[in-house]
Scaffold this active site. Sequence first.
Site, mmCIF file in Angstrom:
data_model
loop_
_atom_site.group_PDB
_atom_site.id
_atom_site.type_symbol
_atom_site.label_atom_id
_atom_site.label_comp_id
_atom_site.label_asym_id
_atom_site.label_seq_id
_atom_site.Cartn_x
_atom_site.Cartn_y
_atom_site.Cartn_z
ATOM 1 N N ASP A 125 23.354 52.613 0.654
ATOM 2 C CA ASP A 125 22.879 51.903 0.867
ATOM 3 C C ASP A 125 23.206 50.909 1.136
ATOM 4 O O ASP A 125 24.850 50.912 2.010
ATOM 5 C CB ASP A 125 23.178 50.443 -0.544
ATOM 6 C CG ASP A 125 22.201 50.822 -1.430
ATOM 7 O OD1 ASP A 125 21.395 51.507 -1.624
ATOM 8 O OD2 ASP A 125 22.842 50.439 -3.201
HETATM 9 N N1 URA Z 1 23.981 54.408 -5.404
HETATM 10 C C1 URA Z 1 23.911 53.604 -5.305
HETATM 11 O O1 URA Z 1 23.509 52.703 -6.466
HETATM 12 N N2 URA Z 1 24.105 53.595 -3.957
HETATM 13 C C2 URA Z 1 23.671 54.153 -2.944
HETATM 14 O O2 URA Z 1 24.244 54.338 -1.801
HETATM 15 C C3 URA Z 1 24.368 55.422 -3.670
HETATM 16 C C4 URA Z 1 24.266 55.491 -5.247
#
Ligand code: URA
Length: 238
Positions: free
Chosen positions: A103
Amino acid sequence: MRIQKYIADAGICSRRKAEDMILDGLVKVNEETLTELGYQMQENDVVEVSGQVISAPEKKVYYLMYKPRGYVTTVKDQFDRPCVMDLIGEDVKERIYPAGRLDYHTEGLLILSNDGAFVNAITHPKHHIEKKYLAVVNGIIKEEAVEKLKRGVVIDGKKTAPAKVFLSEIFKDKCLVEIAICEGRNRQVRKMFEAVGHRVLELKRVQIGPIEIGSLKEGRIRKLNPNEVQALLSLAGK
Ligand code: URA
């Protein structure tokens, strides 16, 4: 390298299709039409497919990046936010792209490569490669919630697979939890904590299979060594 692999690696078509094209007389090497499938490429060979000279396939390369917070892992962003590709220096000539996503607000390990088979192998959910995260969450998580996360919680209507979860440090009004998962569902770690009543404040991926973040600095990349590439492929059963 055999000619059909060379054509496939150059991104023209699959190896199978390249074989058909050779047998159909559509492939020339140094202006001579090939008639058999066994041709081994020599240095400086010029290959034509259906009358077009094709460029040599790129060398396969494998990198590890420490993605900072505030970057997207898509190659281009519709909102023009900073993108991890902006962090790749000019010394990387190959067209690498991220294996999986992190993310925008998540930092940590990201693998990048131009080897499609490798990227597919290590990101395919059926290969269950473990990814380890450090999550700072609000409040102090209870043992009961840790156990629930370990067993699996329902997110987006489906139970998560068993996870490793460990309460590592307690601060005043938040805590640090280590969590290792084998799936790669959208915003999975954040949603798992939400399912047990905690909000993720900071999230960092510190390990993918046997590859650890180590001393890699934020925003930097390094090459994966052949043993690391092989170790990831072995985990994926390749
Ligand atoms: N889980 C999440 O919530 N975000 C990420 O970027 C990776 C795993």
